[in-house]
Design an enzyme around this catalytic site. Structure first.
Site, short mmCIF file in Angstrom:
data_model
loop_
_atom_site.label_atom_id
_atom_site.label_comp_id
_atom_site.label_asym_id
_atom_site.label_seq_id
_atom_site.Cartn_x
_atom_site.Cartn_y
_atom_site.Cartn_z
N TRP A 1 21.72 27.78 -26.62
CA TRP A 1 20.69 28.73 -26.20
C TRP A 1 21.06 30.15 -26.59
CZ3 TRP A 1 16.45 26.42 -25.89
CH2 TRP A 1 16.31 25.19 -25.27
N ASP B 1 20.45 35.61 -19.83
CA ASP B 1 19.64 34.38 -19.75
C ASP B 1 20.25 33.53 -18.64
OD1 ASP B 1 18.40 31.95 -19.98
OD2 ASP B 1 18.89 31.63 -22.10
N LYS C 1 14.44 24.57 -14.32
CA LYS C 1 15.72 23.96 -13.97
C LYS C 1 16.00 24.13 -12.48
CE LYS C 1 16.64 24.04 -18.64
NZ LYS C 1 16.51 24.96 -19.76
C1 LIG Z 1 16.30 25.48 -20.93
C2 LIG Z 1 16.91 26.75 -21.36
C3 LIG Z 1 16.24 27.63 -22.22
C4 LIG Z 1 14.89 27.33 -22.82
O1 LIG Z 1 13.90 27.44 -21.89
P1 LIG Z 1 12.35 27.24 -22.27
O2 LIG Z 1 11.72 27.63 -20.98
O3 LIG Z 1 12.18 25.80 -22.63
O4 LIG Z 1 12.03 28.13 -23.39
C5 LIG Z 1 16.86 28.82 -22.54
N1 LIG Z 1 18.06 29.14 -22.06
C6 LIG Z 1 18.74 28.31 -21.24
C7 LIG Z 1 20.08 28.71 -20.73
C8 LIG Z 1 18.19 27.10 -20.87
O5 LIG Z 1 18.86 26.28 -20.06
#
Ligand SMILES: *Cc1c(COP(=O)(O)O)cnc(C)c1O
Length: 369
Positions: free
Chosen positions: A106, A176, A200
């Site tokens: 990511w 993030d 998540k």
């Molecule tokens: C799942 C995830 C993403 C991507 O998220 P989307 O909502 O599918 O764009 C980005 N960063 C991390 C750390 C993730 O776990």
């Protein structure tokens, strides 16, 4: 249609398990939202009854995560993946630089998108090491002209996580937090942008929580005034309209409100953290008990949220996945970048599920040793 399954122990990486009481609360709101007479997915985002939902969700997030009063909370769409580009677009001016700590798939993607905007560079990259660790503060140097430092607090695919807040050497932090927000301690005031896809730890897919400091919003405003921001990618626009510039994910924001209510009713952030430490502790104890298992992450970088491992004899992995699924343990297949097995133990995953997994693992290791 086949026979419906009972709810399984769900270890999927996302969209992920939510507390059953939350799912039932959502179910109850579908035909009639809070006695308004309008169904949850049938009500205008401009209605008073729905404005209450947005206000409630923002208030709860502010309380649970201790978001400073002068920070802005946004509910956006496009997932965390849109934020990879949007953060850089709003924060950087032409020619400016930003630094990235690359600790997984990511953060690689976040870097790739930021490179479209400015001089974005990885100042630390764990690729050579198979993304098993996170940097110590002395492992990297933020460039003097860099506007901010971006990092990914929990690496969903790799199963690593920063044990502490990384040093940004005086620069603003952009985070993030998609896979550990509201699951581990978080010092919001030490950051200038935090973004997280909800699917998540917080709710369903389709809504992204974004938290902005006054500095971040001012940067966005300057880029906005200069005409550099497409309307839908302009933080200033969404902030000025309270996340109701266009139709938001009304359903998703309601679920967020329910999840944060559940967190508040269960000991707040400290309660979540304690439960997540207990769950991860049980699973790591089993992984450390036997050489049958080979954990992926280095010990100092172990994630509380996504736990990744291989079998010493990799031919056992397919058997493990088939037998665990048959035993009612779902979503355990590791991401292809690591392989093997991954258990995601987000907020909604109850300790009973982890106990059932560990019991299954002990029995499996005994039978196959
Ligand atoms: C799942 C995830 C993403 C991507 O998220 P989307 O909502 O599918 O764009 C980005 N960063 C991390 C750390 C993730 O776990």
């Amino acid at each position: 249609m086949g026979v419906p399954h009972a709810r399984i122990h769900n270890f999927g990486a996302g969209p992920a398990v939510l507390p059953l009481s939350v799912v039932e609360e959502v179910q109850a709101a579908l035909p009639n939202l809070n006695g308004s007479g309008f169904g949850l997915i049938e009500i205008s985002h401009r209605s008073g009854a729905y404005q209450e939902v947005v206000d409630s969700a923002m208030d709860r997030i502010r309380r649970v995560l201790s978001v400073p009063e002068d920070y802005t909370i946004l509910f956006l769409q496009g997932g965390a993946s849109t934020q990879f580009y949007m953060t850089a677009l709003n924060l950087l001016k032409p020619g400016e630089a930003a630094d990235f700590l690359v600790t997984g798939g990511w953060s690689q993607k976040a870097l790739k998108e930021a490179k479209r905007i400015g001089d974005a560079e990885a100042i630390w990259d764990d690729s050579q090491n198979g993304m098993r660790s996170v940097p110590s503060d002395s492992d990297y140097a933020v460039r003097a002209d860099s506007v901010y430092l971006h990092y990914t607090s929990n690496n969903t695919l790799m199963g690593t996580q920063y044990p502490d807040l990384p040093d940004s050497q005086g620069k603003p932090r952009v985070l993030d937090a998609s896979s550990d927000i509201a699951g581990v301690p978080l010092d919001v005031a030490a950051h200038d942008v935090i973004y997280a896809g909800a699917q998540k730890n917080l709710g369903p897919s389709g809504v992204t929580l974004v938290i902005l400091s006054p500095w971040a919003l001012a940067r966005s405003q300057e880029n906005s005034d200069a005409g550099r921001l497409p309307t839908m990618l302009d933080y200033t626009v969404h902030a000025s309209k309270g996340s109701l510039f266009n139709t938001p994910n009304t359903f998703g924001i309601f679920v967020l409100d329910c999840v944060f209510k559940w967190i508040e009713e269960n000991g707040g952030l400290a309660g979540s953290v304690a439960r997540n430490r207990a769950k991860a502790g049980l699973l790591y104890a089993e992984l450390d008990r036997s050489d049958f298992w080979v954990p992926h992450a280095e010990v100092g970088a172990r994630s509380l949220m996504n736990i990744t491992w291989r079998c010493a004899d990799e031919s056992h992995e397919a058997i493990f996945l088939a037998e665990s699924a048959a035993a009612g343990l779902g979503g355990l297949k590791g991401h292809r970048s690591v392989g093997g097995i991954r258990a995601s133990l987000y907020n909604g995953c109850p300790i009973e599920s982890v106990e059932a997994l560990v019991e299954f693992m002990r029995d499996f290791a005994d039978r196959h040793s």
